[in-house]
Structure formats: structure tokens, C-alpha cells
Design a protein around this motif. Structure first.
Motif, PDB file in Angstrom:
ATOM      1  N   LEU A  94       0.743  -1.113  -0.264  1.00  0.00           N
ATOM      2  CA  LEU A  94      -0.029  -0.012   0.035  1.00  0.00           C
ATOM      3  C   LEU A  94       0.799   1.281   0.013  1.00  0.00           C
ATOM      4  CD1 LEU A  94      -2.627  -1.090   2.472  1.00  0.00           C
ATOM      5  CD2 LEU A  94      -2.710  -1.291   0.238  1.00  0.00           C
ATOM      6  N   THR A  95       0.311   2.345  -0.128  1.00  0.00           N
ATOM      7  CA  THR A  95       1.190   3.636  -0.111  1.00  0.00           C
ATOM      8  C   THR A  95       1.221   4.095   1.169  1.00  0.00           C
ATOM      9  OG1 THR A  95      -0.868   5.072  -0.523  1.00  0.00           O
ATOM     10  CG2 THR A  95       0.035   4.354  -2.476  1.00  0.00           C
ATOM     11  N   VAL A  96       2.145   5.064   1.364  1.00  0.00           N
ATOM     12  CA  VAL A  96       2.228   5.870   2.563  1.00  0.00           C
ATOM     13  C   VAL A  96       1.095   6.465   2.915  1.00  0.00           C
ATOM     14  CG1 VAL A  96       3.440   7.577   3.820  1.00  0.00           C
ATOM     15  CG2 VAL A  96       4.559   6.419   2.110  1.00  0.00           C
ATOM     16  N   ALA A 136       8.019  15.050   7.322  1.00  0.00           N
ATOM     17  CA  ALA A 136       8.523  15.155   5.995  1.00  0.00           C
ATOM     18  C   ALA A 136       8.296  14.072   4.855  1.00  0.00           C
ATOM     19  CB  ALA A 136       9.889  15.631   6.307  1.00  0.00           C
ATOM     20  N   LEU A 137       6.979  13.544   5.003  1.00  0.00           N
ATOM     21  CA  LEU A 137       6.705  12.234   4.355  1.00  0.00           C
ATOM     22  C   LEU A 137       5.614  12.795   3.070  1.00  0.00           C
ATOM     23  CD1 LEU A 137       5.827   9.691   6.927  1.00  0.00           C
ATOM     24  CD2 LEU A 137       7.721   9.466   5.181  1.00  0.00           C
ATOM     25  N   GLU A 138       5.227  13.982   2.978  1.00  0.00           N
ATOM     26  CA  GLU A 138       4.448  14.270   1.807  1.00  0.00           C
ATOM     27  C   GLU A 138       4.785  14.221   0.400  1.00  0.00           C
ATOM     28  OE1 GLU A 138       1.101  15.329   0.285  1.00  0.00           O
ATOM     29  OE2 GLU A 138       1.305  15.487   2.512  1.00  0.00           O
ATOM     30  N   PRO A 139       6.192  14.314   0.240  1.00  0.00           N
ATOM     31  CA  PRO A 139       6.609  13.962  -1.142  1.00  0.00           C
ATOM     32  C   PRO A 139       6.467  12.309  -1.337  1.00  0.00           C
ATOM     33  CG  PRO A 139       8.222  15.395  -0.030  1.00  0.00           C
ATOM     34  CD  PRO A 139       7.187  14.953   1.065  1.00  0.00           C
ATOM     35  N   LEU A 140       6.297  11.564  -0.503  1.00  0.00           N
ATOM     36  CA  LEU A 140       6.232  10.130  -0.459  1.00  0.00           C
ATOM     37  C   LEU A 140       4.757   9.620  -0.349  1.00  0.00           C
ATOM     38  CD1 LEU A 140       9.376   9.324   1.615  1.00  0.00           C
ATOM     39  CD2 LEU A 140       9.428   9.505  -0.959  1.00  0.00           C
ATOM     40  N   ALA A 141       3.726  10.533  -0.476  1.00  0.00           N
ATOM     41  CA  ALA A 141       2.590  10.155   0.086  1.00  0.00           C
ATOM     42  C   ALA A 141       2.037   9.167  -0.675  1.00  0.00           C
ATOM     43  CB  ALA A 141       1.673  11.359   0.177  1.00  0.00           C
ATOM     44  N   ASP A 142       2.089   9.399  -1.883  1.00  0.00           N
ATOM     45  CA  ASP A 142       1.452   8.217  -3.022  1.00  0.00           C
ATOM     46  C   ASP A 142       2.287   7.132  -3.662  1.00  0.00           C
ATOM     47  OD1 ASP A 142      -1.176   9.076  -2.702  1.00  0.00           O
ATOM     48  OD2 ASP A 142      -0.484  11.100  -3.628  1.00  0.00           O
ATOM     49  N   GLU A 146       6.763  -0.530  -0.293  1.00  0.00           N
ATOM     50  CA  GLU A 146       7.642  -1.368  -0.693  1.00  0.00           C
ATOM     51  C   GLU A 146       8.872  -0.585  -1.555  1.00  0.00           C
ATOM     52  OE1 GLU A 146       6.129  -4.840  -2.386  1.00  0.00           O
ATOM     53  OE2 GLU A 146       5.462  -3.840  -4.133  1.00  0.00           O
ATOM     54  N   ARG A 147       8.439   0.371  -2.164  1.00  0.00           N
ATOM     55  CA  ARG A 147       9.559   0.892  -3.184  1.00  0.00           C
ATOM     56  C   ARG A 147      10.307   2.081  -2.537  1.00  0.00           C
ATOM     57  NH1 ARG A 147       5.380   1.408  -8.101  1.00  0.00           N
ATOM     58  NH2 ARG A 147       4.935  -0.798  -8.352  1.00  0.00           N
ATOM     59  N   LEU A 148      10.165   2.146  -1.130  1.00  0.00           N
ATOM     60  CA  LEU A 148      10.910   3.300  -0.321  1.00  0.00           C
ATOM     61  C   LEU A 148      12.183   2.728   0.084  1.00  0.00           C
ATOM     62  CD1 LEU A 148       7.926   4.915   1.820  1.00  0.00           C
ATOM     63  CD2 LEU A 148       8.755   5.565  -0.552  1.00  0.00           C
ATOM     64  N   ALA A 149      13.106   3.620   0.568  1.00  0.00           N
ATOM     65  CA  ALA A 149      14.369   3.302   0.870  1.00  0.00           C
ATOM     66  C   ALA A 149      13.815   2.786   2.301  1.00  0.00           C
ATOM     67  CB  ALA A 149      15.314   4.394   1.041  1.00  0.00           C
ATOM     68  N   TYR A 150      14.860   2.045   2.902  1.00  0.00           N
ATOM     69  CA  TYR A 150      14.642   1.527   4.257  1.00  0.00           C
ATOM     70  C   TYR A 150      14.356   2.683   5.336  1.00  0.00           C
ATOM     71  CZ  TYR A 150      14.279  -1.731   8.187  1.00  0.00           C
ATOM     72  OH  TYR A 150      13.998  -2.411   9.381  1.00  0.00           O
ATOM     73  N   GLY A 151      15.269   3.659   5.335  1.00  0.00           N
ATOM     74  CA  GLY A 151      15.123   4.810   6.324  1.00  0.00           C
ATOM     75  C   GLY A 151      13.724   5.435   6.078  1.00  0.00           C
ATOM     76  N   GLN A 152      13.268   5.627   4.987  1.00  0.00           N
ATOM     77  CA  GLN A 152      11.943   6.112   4.888  1.00  0.00           C
ATOM     78  C   GLN A 152      10.814   5.329   5.329  1.00  0.00           C
ATOM     79  OE1 GLN A 152      12.459   6.564   0.550  1.00  0.00           O
ATOM     80  NE2 GLN A 152      12.858   8.611   0.781  1.00  0.00           N
ATOM     81  N   GLN A 153      11.051   3.868   5.092  1.00  0.00           N
ATOM     82  CA  GLN A 153       9.935   3.044   5.950  1.00  0.00           C
ATOM     83  C   GLN A 153      10.042   3.107   7.174  1.00  0.00           C
ATOM     84  OE1 GLN A 153      10.252  -0.905   4.264  1.00  0.00           O
ATOM     85  NE2 GLN A 153      10.827  -0.410   2.113  1.00  0.00           N
ATOM     86  N   ARG A 154      11.177   3.201   7.685  1.00  0.00           N
ATOM     87  CA  ARG A 154      11.086   3.527   9.210  1.00  0.00           C
ATOM     88  C   ARG A 154      10.304   4.716   9.670  1.00  0.00           C
ATOM     89  NH1 ARG A 154      14.248  -0.337  12.312  1.00  0.00           N
ATOM     90  NH2 ARG A 154      12.410   0.416  13.685  1.00  0.00           N
TER      91      ARG A 154
END
Length: 249
Positions: A94-96, A136-142, A146-154
Motif C-alpha cells: 500500500l502507499t504511505v 516530512a513524508l508528504e513527497p512520498l504520500a502516494d 515497498e519501493r521506499l528506502a529503508y530509512g523512509q520505511q522506518r
């Protein structure tokens, strides 16, 4: 003024093995405290006792003056005690935004069946937007998780935990598995947490600990060796010998 989390004489035995031995621990509102120690010191066991995953063998856990020692994990989450985990617990397909929507609905006990219809709820969407803005997750919202870097997943996992509206947040090795180039994402996120939120950080990354903690507790063999400011812990001969190995000297 509330007293927050107060632990007294907390012990846990698994058969003949004592993994927590008479621990006294305070985490008042707004605290930024770290729990460090060698592998096997009992750090994760302590976190599991506080969150209700394990029941104590003896001692007490109080939250804002009420004894919660016999409460289960779900009841403590409802009270405002939440914990992130060493391995992310995300819906990676799913998306963020969708992950955060599920977390909000879970808190509101509205359930997965309302997931699709909830994207039209302005209050839910406003809360999601605020969480993404905070971390600061708004740019990654959609983006699919699973396609995010691991730090972003955390960071997404942290946002999902914050969606529970905790008053006590336990971060269990937030930098575990995060490449050094992404660790700043975690430290920046911790520094941006609400000032009145009590935060306990369990972490092996000493650079992160010394940056974000105001107080550090050193746990060795299930007992508290010492507690102090980062400067006091860095200069403590026992801590340097047992754990820090001369670092931060």
C-alpha cells in the motif's frame, strides 16, 4: 501535573533465568531518555514489560498514578503507551497515505471494512496530512511503501505509531538496518516529536543516542548500572569499560 510512567521494583523471570531484576525507572511527560546496554542486558524485555507483552514476575508499573501492571498490551495502547519494533510492520503493498489511513482507522476502531470509504473523510485526511508534514513524508504520500528506502520505511512506521496518539513512545532500535547515509532521517524525526511526548529510545547506535537523549540509563545483566546525562555517561569509567569501549571520550 501528571507523573507519566513510573516503574518500581520490576522483575521478570523465565524459569530460573532473571532477565529484569528490581528495576526502578521514571519516564515523565516530555522526557527524552535512552536505554542502552550490551546484548542480553534485558532492554527488549523491559520494553515488553512496559507495553504489556510480558507480565512482570514482581514489581509495579504505574501510569499517571494508576497501576497498569495487570493490563494487557491492547489496553495499554488505548491508554497511550505505544512501541515501534526493530523490524517494520507495514503494509508494503500500500502507499504511505493508505498505511496511515489504516492506522488512524484502527485507533478509531472503525476497521478495515471502512478503509475504501474513509478516503473521503476530511478529518481523517487532515490528520494524515499533519502526520506526513510532521515527518516530512508528504513527497512520498502516494508511493508504495515497498519501493521506499529503508530509512523512509522506518519513518512511515513511526508515523503509523504516532497515529495512535501515544503519550509514551518506545522506539525499539529505530536505526536498526538503516544505512548510515539515512540515519539522519531517524534523528531528525525524533527531534521533531511533540515536546510533551515521553520518549524512550532503545538503541545501539551511540551517535544517535548521544544526539537525541537528555538522559541515558545503562542496563547490564537485567540491572540498572547507572543513569545520567550524555556527558556523565560518556565519562563514566564503568560504562566506558563495559559498553562504550572508549567511544565519546
Amino acid at each position: 501535573m501528571t507523573e507519566g510512567l513510573v516503574v518500581r521494583g520490576l522483575s521478570k523471570r523465565f524459569g530460573g533465568l532473571v532477565v529484569s531484576d528490581g528495576l526502578d525507572f521514571d519516564l515523565p511527560p516530555g522526557a527524552r531518555k535512552a536505554l542502552i546496554g550490551p546484548n542480553g542486558a534485558g532492554k527488549s524485555t523491559f520494553a515488553n514489560l512496559v507495553t504489556g507483552i510480558h507480565a512482570p514476575s514482581s514489581g509495579s508499573i504505574r501510569f499517571d498514578g494508576a497501576d497498569i501492571s495487570d493490563m494487557d498490551e491492547t489496553a495499554r495502547v488505548r491508554l497511550g503507551i505505544a512501541k515501534t519494533f526493530q523490524i517494520t510492520t507495514l503494509f508494503t503493498g500500500l502507499t504511505v497515505r493508505e498505511n496511515l489511513r489504516l492506522a488512524v482507522l484502527e485507533r478509531e476502531r472503525r476497521g478495515f471494512r471502512l478503509f475504501c470509504r474513509a478516503d473521503g473523510d476530511p478529518e481523517v485526511e487532515a490528520e494524515i496530512a499533519a502526520l506526513m508534514d510532521q515527518l516530512a513524508l508528504e513527497p512520498l504520500a502516494d508511493r508504495v511503501v515497498e519501493r521506499l528506502a529503508y530509512g523512509q520505511q522506518r519513518l512511515v512506521e513511526l508515523a503509523m505509531t504516532l497515529a495512535l496518539k501515544p503519550r509514551v513512545l518506545i522506539l525499539d532500535e529505530p536505526a536498526a538496518g538503516v544505512p548510515g547515509s539515512e540515519t539522519h532521517l531517524i534523528t531528525d524525526a525524533i527531534e521533531a516529536l511533540p515536546a510533551d511526548l515521553a520518549v524512550l529510545i532503545i538503541e545501539h547506535d551511540m551517535e544517535l543516542v548521544f544526539r537525541v537523549a537528555r538522559s541515558i540509563v545503562v542496563l547490564v545483566a537485567g540491572r540498572i548500572l547507572t543513569e545520567g546525562t550524555p556527558a556523565q555517561i560518556a565519562s563514566d569509567p564503568q560504562v566506558r569499560e563495559l559498553y562504550l569501549g572508549g567511544a565519546h571520550g
